[in-house]
Design a protein around this motif. Structure first.
Motif, mmCIF file in Angstrom:
data_model
loop_
_atom_site.group_PDB
_atom_site.id
_atom_site.type_symbol
_atom_site.label_atom_id
_atom_site.label_comp_id
_atom_site.label_asym_id
_atom_site.label_seq_id
_atom_site.Cartn_x
_atom_site.Cartn_y
_atom_site.Cartn_z
ATOM 1 N N GLU A 99 0.808 -1.228 0.000
ATOM 2 C CA GLU A 99 0.000 0.000 0.000
ATOM 3 C C GLU A 99 0.842 1.280 0.000
ATOM 4 O OE1 GLU A 99 -2.979 -0.254 3.063
ATOM 5 O OE2 GLU A 99 -4.011 -1.903 2.054
ATOM 6 N N ALA A 100 2.149 1.146 0.251
ATOM 7 C CA ALA A 100 3.007 2.343 0.257
ATOM 8 C C ALA A 100 3.712 2.536 -1.080
ATOM 9 C CB ALA A 100 4.034 2.237 1.373
ATOM 10 N N LEU A 101 3.484 1.612 -2.008
ATOM 11 C CA LEU A 101 4.212 1.661 -3.290
ATOM 12 C C LEU A 101 4.022 2.993 -4.024
ATOM 13 C CD1 LEU A 101 3.769 -1.924 -4.788
ATOM 14 C CD2 LEU A 101 5.926 -0.788 -4.269
ATOM 15 N N TRP A 102 2.770 3.447 -4.102
ATOM 16 C CA TRP A 102 2.499 4.660 -4.880
ATOM 17 C C TRP A 102 3.184 5.885 -4.279
ATOM 18 C CZ3 TRP A 102 -0.038 8.889 -2.816
ATOM 19 C CH2 TRP A 102 -0.684 8.679 -1.596
ATOM 20 N N LEU A 103 3.123 5.997 -2.940
ATOM 21 C CA LEU A 103 3.715 7.152 -2.267
ATOM 22 C C LEU A 103 5.238 7.144 -2.414
ATOM 23 C CD1 LEU A 103 3.316 9.648 -0.504
ATOM 24 C CD2 LEU A 103 3.333 8.171 1.501
ATOM 25 N N VAL A 104 5.821 5.984 -2.165
ATOM 26 C CA VAL A 104 7.283 5.856 -2.295
ATOM 27 C C VAL A 104 7.690 6.126 -3.749
ATOM 28 C CG1 VAL A 104 9.215 4.215 -2.158
ATOM 29 C CG2 VAL A 104 7.521 4.274 -0.338
ATOM 30 N N GLY A 105 6.885 5.646 -4.685
ATOM 31 C CA GLY A 105 7.170 5.846 -6.110
ATOM 32 C C GLY A 105 7.218 7.327 -6.476
ATOM 33 N N ILE A 106 6.207 8.076 -6.016
ATOM 34 C CA ILE A 106 6.155 9.515 -6.332
ATOM 35 C C ILE A 106 7.355 10.233 -5.722
ATOM 36 C CG2 ILE A 106 4.870 11.664 -5.898
ATOM 37 C CD1 ILE A 106 2.298 9.940 -6.044
ATOM 38 N N ILE A 107 7.611 9.954 -4.439
ATOM 39 C CA ILE A 107 8.738 10.631 -3.761
ATOM 40 C C ILE A 107 10.053 10.282 -4.457
ATOM 41 C CG2 ILE A 107 10.039 10.766 -1.589
ATOM 42 C CD1 ILE A 107 7.364 10.341 -0.129
ATOM 43 N N ALA A 108 10.206 9.009 -4.799
ATOM 44 C CA ALA A 108 11.450 8.569 -5.440
ATOM 45 C C ALA A 108 11.650 9.256 -6.779
ATOM 46 C CB ALA A 108 11.409 7.048 -5.630
ATOM 47 N N ILE A 165 7.678 4.913 5.848
ATOM 48 C CA ILE A 165 7.207 3.774 6.649
ATOM 49 C C ILE A 165 6.937 4.194 8.094
ATOM 50 C CG2 ILE A 165 7.857 1.467 7.540
ATOM 51 C CD1 ILE A 165 7.140 1.651 4.511
ATOM 52 N N ILE A 166 7.797 5.062 8.619
ATOM 53 C CA ILE A 166 7.595 5.534 10.005
ATOM 54 C C ILE A 166 6.250 6.267 10.103
ATOM 55 C CG2 ILE A 166 8.404 7.194 11.751
ATOM 56 C CD1 ILE A 166 11.293 6.506 10.778
ATOM 57 N N GLY A 167 6.038 7.179 9.168
ATOM 58 C CA GLY A 167 4.807 7.977 9.205
ATOM 59 C C GLY A 167 3.561 7.174 8.920
ATOM 60 N N ARG A 168 3.652 6.252 7.959
ATOM 61 C CA ARG A 168 2.464 5.487 7.564
ATOM 62 C C ARG A 168 2.222 4.306 8.500
ATOM 63 N NH1 ARG A 168 1.438 2.262 4.048
ATOM 64 N NH2 ARG A 168 -0.687 2.620 3.432
ATOM 65 N N SER A 169 3.263 3.487 8.648
ATOM 66 C CA SER A 169 3.053 2.197 9.301
ATOM 67 C C SER A 169 3.519 2.134 10.752
ATOM 68 C CB SER A 169 3.756 1.094 8.508
ATOM 69 O OG SER A 169 3.414 1.194 7.158
ATOM 70 N N GLY A 170 4.613 2.849 11.061
ATOM 71 C CA GLY A 170 5.131 2.801 12.431
ATOM 72 C C GLY A 170 4.108 3.346 13.419
ATOM 73 N N ALA A 171 3.573 4.524 13.076
ATOM 74 C CA ALA A 171 2.569 5.137 13.952
ATOM 75 C C ALA A 171 1.327 4.257 14.039
ATOM 76 C CB ALA A 171 2.194 6.507 13.416
ATOM 77 N N ALA A 172 0.914 3.714 12.889
ATOM 78 C CA ALA A 172 -0.286 2.863 12.869
ATOM 79 C C ALA A 172 -0.071 1.598 13.689
ATOM 80 C CB ALA A 172 -0.629 2.504 11.432
ATOM 81 N N LEU A 173 1.124 1.034 13.586
ATOM 82 C CA LEU A 173 1.422 -0.202 14.330
ATOM 83 C C LEU A 173 1.389 0.050 15.844
ATOM 84 C CD1 LEU A 173 2.352 -3.196 14.232
ATOM 85 C CD2 LEU A 173 4.695 -2.363 14.156
#
Lengths: 240, 256
Positions: free
Chosen positions: B52-61, B106-114
């Motif tokens: 689910e983070a592919l699109w965001l990472v793709g744009i930033i990259a 990942i920290i912002g999306r998943s770390g906080a959510a986890l």
């Protein structure tokens, strides 16, 4: 026989407040202890101490004569696999379906094939009439269904010791009767040692439960409370 | 800084490191639980953290690659070092920015959510329920998070590097400051196994850091008020440790 639980002079302090004072009792295999008392007296805490979720300030908890504080974490987890526990709030795993929640205690145990797990889960779901909601997640269930699933999960592993923390609170009378009937059947068949926290002290008809009241941190016989005109018993009688 | 703060900043890393070792020990002693219930947890973690983070990472990259090439093309000719276009892209993206930006996402999306998820499980007694069923919460919750996040972060990291390089190359082709073929050759020449190894190593370590710190703060929650605080602590702690680990990994590869 495994399943005996004994508390010796257990005290528990919450901050500076003494919540439990020198609680002692013993429940042997096949025996039933029903604990009632006012809200906030520490009944849930007492149950949590019984399974080692909370540690007493002093005193000992013994399972089959062994002090649970002497168990290593691994041993404690293994021993708990033969314990059924129903929390006051359902405590179902939120991202697991009803089926997977009930199956979880069996999945932990080694040597049970997936087919056998499915068979046993289907059987207990059938007993509790949960067949239609097996794929549902907890957020879709009513309070009564949540409690029913929690009780089914506690009984699936055929425990030696069953601890129930207000298993019927928020449950309609029909579902409550259903839940208790299944528990009775299991108790008749397996003779577990049962500790139940409940305000409904007259549930165990046909059995001979020991009834105690937690009053100001001390565990007293309900008959003793009745004789001394204890506030909790008086209020309960008025409500009835 | 008060004494209480000092104790906090000493205790928290120690507790996180302990949790990491407990998780690694649980990984090394597989049980039936590891292959049944945990499998589902692991798939979910990879889905949420990686797919689910592919699109965001793709744009930033992509944008990162473009920005680096713009900066390189603007500044490098002034110093007469245009032959190092490829190196600047590889050094900045593969060695440093790729792993770091991926970790930030990942920290912002998943770390906080986890952290919030495990914290909520604590409040709802789900963790206690696992305990009384004889299920080790570390094995059931932390191990899949650790494995899922580490795997996701390594894969996202490689994905970031590829997309950033494609972004840089695409921009270079559009601007025609340098012939595309030459630019591509320079990038390929600049890329070494050491760069790939450092990038993957950072992915592994960052994944472990984010997972363990998030789980640590989630498991430390005692009441509902603690859930948002756990998410904040997970983000702040993960960011701080990611920077520290990044420096240590870079030093271990290039010092001396």
């Amino acid at each position: 026989m495994p399943g005996e639980i004994k508390l010796e002079k257990v005290c528990f302090k919450q901050g500076k407040v003494s919540l439990l004072r020198e609680i002692s009792f013993s429940v042997k295999r096949g025996e039933i202890l029903v604990i009632s008392g006012r809200s906030g007296e520490g009944k849930s805490t007492l149950l949590e101490i019984c399974v080692g979720l909370k540690h007493p300030s002093s005193g000992r908890v013994l399972w089959d004569g062994q002090d649970i504080s002497s168990f290593s974490r691994k041993v404690l987890l293994e021993k708990r696999q033969s314990t059924g526990y129903v929390f006051q709030i359902h405590a179902l795993i939120s991202n697991h379906s009803v089926f997977e929640n009930i199956a979880l205690p069996l999945r932990v145990r080694s040597g049970i094939a997936d087919k056998e797990i499915e068979k046993r889960v289907r059987k207990i779901m059938d007993e509790f009439c949960l067949e239609n909601i097996d794929g549902f997640f907890p957020e879709l269930l009513s309070a009564g269904q949540l409690k029913t699933v929690a009780v089914a999960r506690a009984l699936i592993s055929e425990p030696d010791m069953l601890l129930l923390d207000e298993p019927l609170s928020g449950v309609d009378p029909f579902t409550a009767r259903k839940i208790m009937n299944v528990i009775y059947e299991h108790q008749n068949r397996r003779k577990m040692s049962v500790i139940m926290v409940s305000h409904e002290t007259d549930l165990w008809e046909g059995f001979l439960p020991v009834k105690k009241v937690l009053d100001k941190g001390r565990l007293v016989d309900s008959s003793e409370q009745e004789n001394t005109g204890g506030e909790y018993i008086k209020s309960a009688q008025v409500l009835r | 800084m008060t004494g209480e703060n000092v104790v906090f900043w000493i205790n928290e890393p120690v507790a996180s490191i302990k949790l990491l070792f407990r998780s690694l020990a649980a990984c090394c002693t597989p049980s039936k639980t590891a292959f049944t219930s945990i499998r589902a947890q692991l798939s979910r973690q990879i889905l949420y953290t990686g797919v689910e983070a592919l699109w965001l990472v793709g744009i930033i990259a992509f944008l990162c690659g473009v920005v680096i090439v713009i900066q390189a093309m603007t500044n490098m000719p002034r110093f007469g070092v245009t032959e190092y276009f490829g190196n600047i892209l590889i050094v900045s993206v593969v060695r440093e920015l790729g792993p770091f930006f991926t970790a930030l996402v990942i920290i912002g999306r998943s770390g906080a959510a986890l952290a919030a998820h495990i914290g909520t499980m604590q409040v709802n007694k789900e963790v206690a329920a696992l305990e009384v069923m004889g299920v080790d919460p570390v094995r059931f919750l932390v191990v899949p998070a650790l494995a899922g996040m580490t795997l996701s972060l390594v894969c996202l990291n490689v994905y970031f590097d590829i997309v950033a390089i494609i972004g840089g190359l695409a921009f270079a082709k559009l601007t025609v400051v340098m012939p595309f073929r030459i630019f591509l050759e320079k990038v390929i020449q600049a890329l070494t196994w050491k760069d790939i190894l450092i990038s993957v190593s950072k992915g592994v370590f960052f994944g472990m850091v984010v997972a363990v710190i998030s789980c640590h703060y989630g498991l430390a929650v005692r009441n509902i008020r603690g859930v948002p605080q756990a998410a904040i602590n997970a983000v702040v702690g993960s960011m701080a440790f990611t920077v520290v680990v990044s420096i240590l990994v870079t030093l271990s590869f290039y010092a001396g």
